[in-house]
Design an enzyme around this catalytic site. Structure first.
Site, PDB file in Angstrom:
ATOM      1  N   CYS A   2      -8.438  -2.049 -12.862  1.00 15.71           N
ATOM      2  CA  CYS A   2      -8.857  -2.200 -14.248  1.00 15.71           C
ATOM      3  C   CYS A   2      -8.604  -0.910 -15.024  1.00 15.71           C
ATOM      4  O   CYS A   2      -8.787   0.192 -14.505  1.00 15.71           O
ATOM      5  CB  CYS A   2     -10.331  -2.561 -14.414  1.00 15.71           C
ATOM      6  SG  CYS A   2     -10.773  -4.099 -13.615  1.00 15.71           S
ATOM      7  N   ARG A  27      -2.873  -0.462 -13.651  1.00 17.15           N
ATOM      8  CA  ARG A  27      -4.146  -0.468 -12.916  1.00 17.15           C
ATOM      9  C   ARG A  27      -4.686  -1.880 -12.676  1.00 17.15           C
ATOM     10  O   ARG A  27      -5.622  -2.074 -11.898  1.00 17.15           O
ATOM     11  CB  ARG A  27      -5.206   0.312 -13.702  1.00 17.15           C
ATOM     12  CG  ARG A  27      -4.847   1.746 -13.934  1.00 17.15           C
ATOM     13  CD  ARG A  27      -5.919   2.421 -14.762  1.00 17.15           C
ATOM     14  NE  ARG A  27      -7.152   2.485 -14.032  1.00 17.15           N
ATOM     15  CZ  ARG A  27      -7.505   3.478 -13.236  1.00 17.15           C
ATOM     16  NH1 ARG A  27      -6.701   4.489 -13.077  1.00 17.15           N
ATOM     17  NH2 ARG A  27      -8.654   3.464 -12.602  1.00 17.15           N
ATOM     18  N   TRP A  73      -8.181  -6.206 -13.286  1.00 13.73           N
ATOM     19  CA  TRP A  73      -7.810  -6.601 -11.930  1.00 13.73           C
ATOM     20  C   TRP A  73      -9.050  -7.304 -11.388  1.00 13.73           C
ATOM     21  O   TRP A  73     -10.078  -6.669 -11.150  1.00 13.73           O
ATOM     22  CB  TRP A  73      -7.454  -5.378 -11.094  1.00 13.73           C
ATOM     23  CG  TRP A  73      -6.948  -5.711  -9.724  1.00 13.73           C
ATOM     24  CD1 TRP A  73      -5.662  -5.980  -9.373  1.00 13.73           C
ATOM     25  CD2 TRP A  73      -7.717  -5.780  -8.513  1.00 13.73           C
ATOM     26  NE1 TRP A  73      -5.581  -6.227  -8.026  1.00 13.73           N
ATOM     27  CE2 TRP A  73      -6.820  -6.121  -7.474  1.00 13.73           C
ATOM     28  CE3 TRP A  73      -9.063  -5.628  -8.205  1.00 13.73           C
ATOM     29  CZ2 TRP A  73      -7.239  -6.283  -6.155  1.00 13.73           C
ATOM     30  CZ3 TRP A  73      -9.476  -5.792  -6.889  1.00 13.73           C
ATOM     31  CH2 TRP A  73      -8.560  -6.117  -5.881  1.00 13.73           C
ATOM     32  N   ASN A  99     -14.890  -0.916 -15.350  1.00 10.75           N
ATOM     33  CA  ASN A  99     -14.003  -0.795 -14.192  1.00 10.75           C
ATOM     34  C   ASN A  99     -14.887  -0.467 -13.004  1.00 10.75           C
ATOM     35  O   ASN A  99     -15.595   0.536 -13.024  1.00 10.75           O
ATOM     36  CB  ASN A  99     -12.990   0.333 -14.465  1.00 10.75           C
ATOM     37  CG  ASN A  99     -12.217   0.741 -13.235  1.00 10.75           C
ATOM     38  OD1 ASN A  99     -12.062  -0.043 -12.308  1.00 10.75           O
ATOM     39  ND2 ASN A  99     -11.739   1.974 -13.211  1.00 10.75           N
ATOM     40  N   GLY A 100     -14.878  -1.327 -11.985  1.00 13.48           N
ATOM     41  CA  GLY A 100     -15.721  -1.075 -10.813  1.00 13.48           C
ATOM     42  C   GLY A 100     -16.377  -2.372 -10.366  1.00 13.48           C
ATOM     43  O   GLY A 100     -15.936  -3.463 -10.743  1.00 13.48           O
ATOM     44  N   GLU A 484       5.997   2.232   6.501  1.00 13.47           N
ATOM     45  CA  GLU A 484       6.107   2.365   5.047  1.00 13.47           C
ATOM     46  C   GLU A 484       7.200   1.442   4.490  1.00 13.47           C
ATOM     47  O   GLU A 484       7.024   0.815   3.436  1.00 13.47           O
ATOM     48  CB  GLU A 484       6.374   3.840   4.693  1.00 13.47           C
ATOM     49  CG  GLU A 484       6.641   4.136   3.240  1.00 13.47           C
ATOM     50  CD  GLU A 484       5.491   3.769   2.294  1.00 13.47           C
ATOM     51  OE1 GLU A 484       4.392   3.415   2.752  1.00 13.47           O
ATOM     52  OE2 GLU A 484       5.722   3.803   1.081  1.00 13.47           O
ATOM     53  N   LYS A 488       6.607  -1.474   1.741  1.00 16.84           N
ATOM     54  CA  LYS A 488       7.354  -1.547   0.473  1.00 16.84           C
ATOM     55  C   LYS A 488       7.912  -2.939   0.278  1.00 16.84           C
ATOM     56  O   LYS A 488       7.837  -3.506  -0.803  1.00 16.84           O
ATOM     57  CB  LYS A 488       8.511  -0.532   0.431  1.00 16.84           C
ATOM     58  CG  LYS A 488       8.173   0.907   0.236  1.00 16.84           C
ATOM     59  CD  LYS A 488       7.605   1.280  -1.109  1.00 16.84           C
ATOM     60  CE  LYS A 488       6.127   1.097  -1.161  1.00 16.84           C
ATOM     61  NZ  LYS A 488       5.247   2.108  -0.753  1.00 16.84           N
ATOM     62  N   GLU A 491       4.973  -5.635  -0.306  1.00 18.01           N
ATOM     63  CA  GLU A 491       4.148  -5.576  -1.523  1.00 18.01           C
ATOM     64  C   GLU A 491       4.916  -5.930  -2.783  1.00 18.01           C
ATOM     65  O   GLU A 491       4.315  -6.433  -3.734  1.00 18.01           O
ATOM     66  CB  GLU A 491       3.414  -4.237  -1.664  1.00 18.01           C
ATOM     67  CG  GLU A 491       4.256  -3.052  -2.006  1.00 18.01           C
ATOM     68  CD  GLU A 491       3.437  -1.765  -2.128  1.00 18.01           C
ATOM     69  OE1 GLU A 491       2.282  -1.810  -2.566  1.00 18.01           O
ATOM     70  OE2 GLU A 491       3.979  -0.704  -1.781  1.00 18.01           O
ATOM     71  N   HIS A 507       6.487  -5.629  23.755  1.00 16.69           N
ATOM     72  CA  HIS A 507       5.115  -6.034  24.113  1.00 16.69           C
ATOM     73  C   HIS A 507       4.617  -7.162  23.218  1.00 16.69           C
ATOM     74  O   HIS A 507       3.414  -7.393  23.136  1.00 16.69           O
ATOM     75  CB  HIS A 507       4.179  -4.824  24.035  1.00 16.69           C
ATOM     76  CG  HIS A 507       4.558  -3.747  25.003  1.00 16.69           C
ATOM     77  ND1 HIS A 507       4.352  -3.860  26.357  1.00 16.69           N
ATOM     78  CD2 HIS A 507       5.170  -2.559  24.812  1.00 16.69           C
ATOM     79  CE1 HIS A 507       4.815  -2.771  26.957  1.00 16.69           C
ATOM     80  NE2 HIS A 507       5.315  -1.969  26.037  1.00 16.69           N
ATOM     81  N   LYS A 606      -2.601  -0.275  -9.072  1.00 18.47           N
ATOM     82  CA  LYS A 606      -2.141   1.048  -8.654  1.00 18.47           C
ATOM     83  C   LYS A 606      -3.270   1.864  -8.034  1.00 18.47           C
ATOM     84  O   LYS A 606      -3.088   2.533  -7.032  1.00 18.47           O
ATOM     85  CB  LYS A 606      -1.576   1.778  -9.875  1.00 18.47           C
ATOM     86  CG  LYS A 606      -1.027   3.155  -9.581  1.00 18.47           C
ATOM     87  CD  LYS A 606       0.275   3.048  -8.852  1.00 18.47           C
ATOM     88  CE  LYS A 606       0.833   4.394  -8.454  1.00 18.47           C
ATOM     89  NZ  LYS A 606       1.806   4.254  -7.369  1.00 18.47           N
TER      90      LYS A 606
HETATM   91  O1  M6R Z   1      -3.891   6.491  -4.721  1.00 19.32           O
HETATM   92  P1  M6R Z   1      -3.873   6.384  -3.206  1.00 19.32           P
HETATM   93  O2  M6R Z   1      -2.755   7.142  -2.610  1.00 19.32           O
HETATM   94  O3  M6R Z   1      -5.185   6.735  -2.593  1.00 19.32           O
HETATM   95  O4  M6R Z   1      -3.619   4.849  -2.937  1.00 19.32           O
HETATM   96  C1  M6R Z   1      -3.624   4.343  -1.640  1.00 19.32           C
HETATM   97  C2  M6R Z   1      -3.021   2.971  -1.582  1.00 19.32           C
HETATM   98  O5  M6R Z   1      -3.734   2.085  -2.397  1.00 19.32           O
HETATM   99  C3  M6R Z   1      -1.566   2.971  -2.029  1.00 19.32           C
HETATM  100  O6  M6R Z   1      -0.808   3.873  -1.286  1.00 19.32           O
HETATM  101  C4  M6R Z   1      -0.962   1.562  -1.881  1.00 19.32           C
HETATM  102  O7  M6R Z   1      -0.866   1.228  -0.544  1.00 19.32           O
HETATM  103  C5  M6R Z   1       0.387   1.467  -2.582  1.00 19.32           C
HETATM  104  N1  M6R Z   1       0.483   0.246  -3.313  1.00 19.32           N
HETATM  105  C6  M6R Z   1       1.526   1.486  -1.659  1.00 19.32           C
HETATM  106  O8  M6R Z   1       2.750   1.363  -2.300  1.00 19.32           O
END
Ligand code: M6R
Length: 611
Positions: A2, A27, A73, A99-100, A484, A488, A491, A507, A606
């Protein structure tokens, strides 16, 4: 999670709110709304994005010099017009953007229902609006006192902007757990979840601390805590510039941010590596250096991509500084009963510096005597302020929800920290220390070379854009990169993808391999190389499709793989910084070809400021 924006001053609020919401849309982006508060209050809100809100407000009364906006969000209640913020209290006295999460909302809601309150939405925020109103009307107190009294009853996290219809020129802001920044202009104030909506109007800001309440009019800002003790505002100067927050000619922020990496990595080590490459200097951790040198153990806490960076850090710290490392999901760590010793070093890694779980994890550590460091990108963020010391990544604002440049700058910081500690602890030979500094300095140039391969990687994306699954495998320092790469892809393209240590394939995961399964094989040019050849053969024997990331000039894997992407030769210590680049590019192009919203993937946000 948010975005909140608000304004009080002499300008027309609407364009400031809309532009601010567009900046904060990363956000959360499932619904948006504004309230314009002069005299008669106008609320416009709807499911969808800020552009849908603009369409809704077209031809409506958008006058007024006081207002608040929200981009959502969803937590409580599906994305819908009625669940969009701002929320109004039942008798129309209060307007709230939030927000929260109000964790005890259902208990408070029942209490209010018993007092005759009816609810127009499924949100926790509306409960708070009604709670404030109920106190205001029954106890006949000022709006500000009603807010403070209500907040003492709230369990959970909030960044809030509230207005009361009886005090139209006043905004009340409060924070606990969710960030809120106040920009200070001449006879005007700007409020937002981060500094991006504020930066073009003023560089003077105040970051609200937890349980602080600010009462703001065009001409005044009164800061206090929930108990009414006055607080002195600590006004800071922000260095963020407006150029950092546009797409710079790229189609998406993510692509821009991928291409920025040669520069952002340089920005991360700029001023921290001596010109003659003789040493690394990390000013942010100098004061705690004796504790770091003598640390018996490092615990890294983080989430998502930052957690993957932490895994890279584990390999580097153990190998070069000979300190044992544990890498923890912050969300698990905070609810365990971890054993933490006074000579432990805890490192919180977070791009945003606001991730609720990571923040809660360090708060747990603060109850002990361990030293806490932060590796954050956003200056002034909660984690950067709550840690004992730290190193900023200086990657610049990252807007794409999928983290790219933040990841490589986090790894750059971790590499520098591991080398500094290795050198000071004398676990790293001086020649190797200098050689690795040199290798790190070469990384930006090498990434530029990889970026030139984009068209080739795009062609590979075209072949695999319609797959349903993908596997990523790596060994050693490239195992976290496999994780990672898979994150990517999933997501932003919604393709199911998993990363594994290559040796783990047999395994279990190898059962998934058939002629439809692409396997991304990350081959280092170190001792694991021969073993990776065996792993690739195992995949090929089951008809899997292999896309191999190899060092330039590799001949053996080229003969086995269906596709190869070359990266420049480098020392294994910096190989994650190079190997991740083709994976970012591949995911990006697959997502674009699948017509996914690359910068704002579904269900994500984000900055995850709720747990
Ligand atoms: O702001 P942060 O680095 O603490 O955020 C952590 C995760 O939410 C963030 O890395 C998330 O996994 C991303 N969407 C990955 O691309």
């Amino acid at each position: 999670m948010c975005g909140i924006v608000a304004y009080v001053g002499d300008r027309t609020a609407y364009p400031i709110l809309i532009k601010g919401l567009q900046r904060l849309e990363y956000r959360g982006y499932d619904s948006a709304g504004i309230a314009l508060l002069n005299g008669e209050t106008h609320v416009y809100k709807c499911k969808g994005k800020v552009k849908d809100l603009q369409a809704l407000a077209k031809d409506k009364d958008i006058s007024g010099t006081v207002g608040m906006g929200h981009t959502r969000w969803a937590t409580h209640g599906e994305p819908s017009d009625r669940n969009a913020h701002p929320h109004q209290s039942m008798n129309g006295k209060f307007f709230v953007v939030h927000n929260g999460i109000i964790e005890n909302y259902s208990h408070l809601k029942k209490e209010l229902q018993n007092r005759g309150y009816k609810f127009a939405s499924d949100t926790d925020t509306e409960v708070l609006a009604n709670l404030i109103e109920n106190i205001y009307l029954e106890q006949k107190v000022s709006a500000e006192l009603a807010v403070r009294l209500a907040l003492t009853r709230v369990v959970g996290a909030y960044g809030l902007v509230i207005s009361c219809e009886d005090e139209p020129g006043t905004l009340i802001a409060a924070r606990k757990g969710s960030p809120l920044v106040i920009g200070i202009g001449e006879h005007e104030y700007f409020l937002a979840s981060d500094a991006t909506p504020i930066v073009e109007y003023t560089d003077k800001v105040l970051y609200l601390n937890d349980e602080e309440v600010a009462v703001i009019t065009r001409d005044s800002l009164d800061l206090k805590n929930l108990l009414n003790d006055s607080k002195t505002p600590e006004i800071q100067k922000i260095t963020l510039s407006i150029d950092h927050i546009d797409k710079g000619g790229y189609e998406h922020f993510m692509l821009k941010e991928i291409h920025e990496q040669p520069l952002t990595i340089q920005d991360t080590f700029r001023g921290r590596i001596a010109m003659d490459e003789s040493k690394i200097f990390l000013g942010g951790i100098l004061d705690v250096m004796p504790k770091l040198i003598n640390a018996k153990r490092i615990i890294i806490v983080a989430c998502g991509t930052s957690w993957h960076a932490g895994l890279v850090g584990e390999y580097l710290f153990e190998q070069y500084a000979r300190i044992p490392v544990e890498v923890e999901y912050a969300s698990e760590f905070r609810y365990r009963d971890p054993i933490i010793y006074p000579d432990d070093l805890v490192i919180a890694i977070s791009q945003s510096g606001e991730t609720a779980d990571t923040l809660a994890a360090i708060r747990k550590v603060k109850e002990t005597q361990a030293t806490i460091l932060g590796i954050c990108n956003v200056a002034g963020s909660s984690i950067s302020r709550e840690t004992d010391a730290g190193v900023y990544t200086h990657a610049g604002i990252e807007i794409g929800v999928a983290s790219t440049k933040a990841f490589t700058s986090q790894i750059t910081v971790l590499t520098m920290m591991a080398l500094v500690l290795g050198s000071k602890r004398q676990t790293l030979a001086p020649e190797l220390y200098h050689h690795l500094i040199h290798e790190l300095i070469q990384v930006p140039k090498k990434i530029e070379e990889i970026l030139k391969e984009e068209e080739k990687i795009k062609a590979i994306a075209a072949v695999y854009k319609d797959v349903s699954n993908a596997l990523y495998m790596g060994r050693g320092l490239l195992f976290p990169v496999a994780l990672e790469g898979a994150l990517k892809l999933k997501e932003i393209s919604y393709i199911h993808a998993e990363g594994y240590p290559a040796a783990e394939m047999k395994h279990g995961p190898i059962a998934l391999i058939d002629e439809n399964m692409p396997v991304l094989a990350l081959a280092g040019n170190d001792t694991s190389y021969e073993k990776m050849i065996s792993n690739i053969q195992e995949v090929k024997a089951r008809k899997g499709k292999v896309i191999a990331i190899v060092s330039r000039g590799d001949k053996t894997i080229r003969k086995m793989a269906d596709h190869v992407i070359e990266i420049p030769e480098c020392h294994e210590a910096v190989s994650p910084l190079l190997a991740v680049i083709p994976l970012q590019i591949l995911s990006y192009h697959i997502a674009v070809m699948r017509e996914c919203n690359v910068d704002q993937p579904r269900n994500l946000a984000k900055s995850v400021t709720v747990e």
